[in-house]
Design a protein around this motif. Structure first.
Motif, mmCIF file in Angstrom:
data_model
loop_
_atom_site.group_PDB
_atom_site.id
_atom_site.type_symbol
_atom_site.label_atom_id
_atom_site.label_comp_id
_atom_site.label_asym_id
_atom_site.label_seq_id
_atom_site.Cartn_x
_atom_site.Cartn_y
_atom_site.Cartn_z
ATOM 1 N N TYR C 203 0.683 -0.982 -0.369
ATOM 2 C CA TYR C 203 -0.360 -0.297 0.038
ATOM 3 C C TYR C 203 0.598 1.397 0.308
ATOM 4 N N LEU C 204 1.718 1.301 0.954
ATOM 5 C CA LEU C 204 2.989 2.418 0.838
ATOM 6 C C LEU C 204 3.056 2.986 -0.790
ATOM 7 N N SER C 207 1.066 4.251 -2.846
ATOM 8 C CA SER C 207 0.385 5.866 -2.133
ATOM 9 C C SER C 207 1.872 6.811 -3.238
ATOM 10 N N MET C 208 3.158 5.894 -2.434
ATOM 11 C CA MET C 208 4.325 6.947 -3.327
ATOM 12 C C MET C 208 4.433 6.968 -4.300
#
Lengths: 251, 228, 229
Positions: C203-204, C207-208
């Motif tokens: 997820y990170l 989103s990045m």
């Protein structure tokens, strides 16, 4: 060391705040799902009811130790048992090899099998060919769910739900062509209002499905539960409970 | 009317939702202040920790945070505790897990709100307070913080409205909140539309009440200011 | 931490991430398109025109996304006429229920962002257009909307990331998105810490990626505002 002792105090204070742990009192915490009628479910006023719940209460009476029944969602059952959230699972859990790698089971307290169900108006047999391209549902993390994943995910659309309740909802809405579940709860559901236009499809299989009480590995509570289980079967308590839910023996 | 049969249950669930939201607001605000302090600190490691915290929180779904805390936090906490010789089981019940997860989320966003509020205060005020002979802690308490509150309030109010809705996610780990009670009622009645719509309107009601409260707090904090 | 489990199941998590990505791409686009009429309705001078998008936005921003997705997925199926309607082939699929819910939800938020941008365009620009003799339609199409889009890129980027986070709820209606996949894997392996950790990293990363994409987009779109030196 000063820092270490400070941390230790802080930790103890914070555990005192968040810990409602009751292991000290020798109380046995038993978990059930509360969404698997008629074995465990929640009645209209929010109380746990069902075959599993009655069995749990009978066992506690025999063991003569205070018990607490807690509710736990199905897909978190085994992880929660492993981290000692509770001490036993009486929630119609089948004894499987995968689960035995993580937890222990008592002797069986009933047995069942898997069986497909579908709408009466839908005349399909459940051979692998005729299920090709169909939408089949089951609850996530159950043996029915794993069975579908292992055997049907290549030919049919397999849908896994958080609860059995949701499986029924989608069966009624027509999203699912067929669903796979344990035979006994289905038997109960088919007798009800929603189940009236549905029926079993095909025969039951995986009949070696043995239901036991899950406990942590090497936990002495297993012996206590086994002794109590033998006792309620011997003195007829078990048969009485059985008769409340099914007109035939499910042992 | 079927809805009326479940009014008690829905009410109990609503009360749980409110408790969860308010408790998380309390701890989340503290986390937000700490986070902003770290982000504005002159120490690089603190700044990095603060930055890491907000980045992670803003990139990971709240649902996943809730699940992680519920399933993972016991394991981690017990691991840490046993380092200090404490080997008992540490219970994290759904309410605690919910409060931790929602506070962390709220705190991550509140960090940015507070940081902006701190930075909105002209540097000259700090300087003039100090030239008046105030100590820096006195400056913080008497001059800076009251104004931070004023600048941060609109942002915090928005975050609280988001928090209120995020409480519904905690139903997934078994907290008997409004959402969970609604799902239970759906199980009995097989009327999902009726009950989820009813729940939606209860949430809307809570939102309206919160908006009114936030509004009056904003008015209060702005009194004494000349508003054009 | 059992890294072997993570490595073993990383490909399946990647499948889930792909579904998550498709979900936000499609619902983000549909939501943005829906937002345009909503935002214009919202700034209309007529009370009645204004009140409809207002009520819509109020409902979708004031209730939990989880309630909304259950309303669409389980709620609509309660009615016989829905199940008999021509829409049922779509509504019976969780994928479309998720797309519908997410699009309607994000549209409410994007509409507010767009409204803010439209109202922040300096009055002088409107007057300039009118002085030049532009029709209202041309003014909106050629000047105001492009201008508003430029202003709202950062806020829209934030909204897409919020949508990414919200998309985890697709797992509650049987979709095997990143979260759904993680939960299904855990049902087999009983290793929540490892698998949730891995899903969090995915997820990170997404989103990045979205953040980078939008900051690149903003630099390009608003290139005219860059200082010359």
């Amino acid at each position: 060391m000063k820092i270490k002792s400070f941390l230790r105090t802080a930790l103890l204070v914070s555990t005192a705040i968040i810990a409602v742990s009751s292991n000290a009192a020798d109380k046995i915490k038993i978990a059930t799902e509360g969404a698997w009628a008629p074995f465990n479910f929640i009645d209209q006023s929010g109380n746990l009811k069902g075959f599993d719940v009655d069995i749990a209460n009978a066992l506690c009476e025999k063991m003569d130790s205070p018990c607490e029944l807690v509710k736990q969602d199905w897909d978190g059952m085994i992880p929660a048992l492993m981290v000692r959230k509770f001490d036993a699972i009486i929630s119609s859990m089948s004894i499987t090899e995968d689960r035995l790698k993580k937890v222990d089971f008592t002797d069986k307290y009933y047995s069942g099998g898997l069986r497909f169900m579908g709408s009466k108006s839908n005349k399909l047999d459940i051979s692998k060919q005729s299920l090709k391209g169909k939408v089949i549902g089951a609850q996530r993390a159950t043996i029915a769910g794993l069975h579908l994943e292992n055997n049907y995910s290549d030919i049919a659309q397999v849908k896994l739900y958080d609860t059995q309740e949701a499986v029924y909802l989608d069966l009624v809405s027509g999203r699912l062509d067929v669903a796979l579940s344990d035979e006994l709860p289905t038997y109960d559901w088919l007798k009800g209002k929603d189940g009236a236009s549905f029926e079993f499809k095909g025969d039951s299989f995986a009949k070696n499905d043995i239901i036991g009480i899950a406990v942590r590995k090497n936990d002495p509570v297993k012996q206590k539960l086994n002794a109590a289980l033998a006792a309620i079967i011997a003195d007829g308590t078990y048969a009485d409970i059985n008769a409340k839910y099914f007109p035939f023996s499910i042992y | 009317m079927v809805l009326a049969d479940f009014a008690d249950q829905l009410l109990a669930g609503t009360w749980m939702t409110v408790q969860l939201a308010v408790t998380s607001l309390f701890f989340g605000t503290i986390l937000g202040l700490l986070g902003a302090g770290a982000r504005l600190s002159s120490l690089l490691p603190l700044r990095l920790i603060g930055g890491f915290y907000t980045t992670v929180i803003r990139g990971i779904p709240e649902l996943l945070v809730v699940l992680m805390i519920y399933f993972g936090a016991s394991v981690v906490l017990m691991g840490v505790a046993s380092q200090f010789g404490y080997d008992e089981y540490i219970e994290i019940n759904p309410f605690t897990a919910g409060v931790i997860a929602l506070s962390l989320t709220f705190g991550g966003y509140a960090t940015e709100v507070f940081r902006g509020a701190f930075q909105a205060i002209p540097e000259g005020q700090r300087e003039s307070a100090q030239s008046l002979g105030m100590t820096s802690s006195r400056t913080l308490h008497k001059v800076i913080l009251p104004q931070v509150w004023r600048y941060a309030l609109p942002g915090l109010g928005n975050l609280f409205l988001i928090l209120l809705k995020d409480t519904a996610l905690v139903s997934v780990i078994g907290l008997e909140d409004l959402m969970r009670k609604t799902t239970a009622a759906v199980g009995f009645t097989r009327e999902p539309f009726t009950f989820y719509l009813a729940a939606a309107f209860i949430y809307l009601g809570l939102t309206v009440i919160s908006m009114v409260a936030i509004h009056s707090m904003e008015r209060k904090s702005n009194r004494g200011l000349e508003v054009a | 931490m059992d890294w072997d489990i993570i490595i073993e199941y990383a490909p399946r998590l990647l499948d889930g991430a792909w579904l998550t990505f498709k979900l936000i791409l499609l619902s983000g686009t549909i939501g943005a398109l829906l937002a345009v009429p909503l935002a214009f309705g919202r700034i209309s001078e007529s009370y009645w025109v204004r009140s409809i998008p207002y009520a819509y936005i109020f409902f979708f921003r004031g209730t939990p996304l989880l309630v909304q997705i259950f309303l669409v997925y389980y709620g609509l199926a309660q009615f016989e006429f829905v199940r008999d309607s021509a829409l049922w082939p779509w509504l019976r699929q969780p994928w479309w229920c998720a797309i519908i819910t997410f699009s309607l939800h994000t549209a409410a938020y994007i509409a507010e962002i767009l409204r803010g941008a439209l109202q922040n365009i300096p009055k002088g620009e409107v007057e300039a257009c009118l002085t030049l003799g532009m029709s209202r339609l041309t003014m909106y199409r050629k000047v105001l909307l492009p201008r508003a889009f430029g202003m709202m890129i950062p806020a829209y980027g934030n909204e897409v990331i919020l949508m990414l986070k919200g998309s985890a709820l697709a797992s509650t209606i049987t979709l095997l998105d990143l979260t759904g996949m993680a939960r299904t894997i855990i049902a087999r392996t009983y290793t929540p810490v490892e698998i949730f950790f891995a899903a969090g990293v995915f997820y990170l990363a997404i989103s990045m990626l979205i953040m980078l994409l939008f900051s690149w987009f903003e630099r390009r779109y608003n290139a005219h505002q860059r200082p010359v030196m």
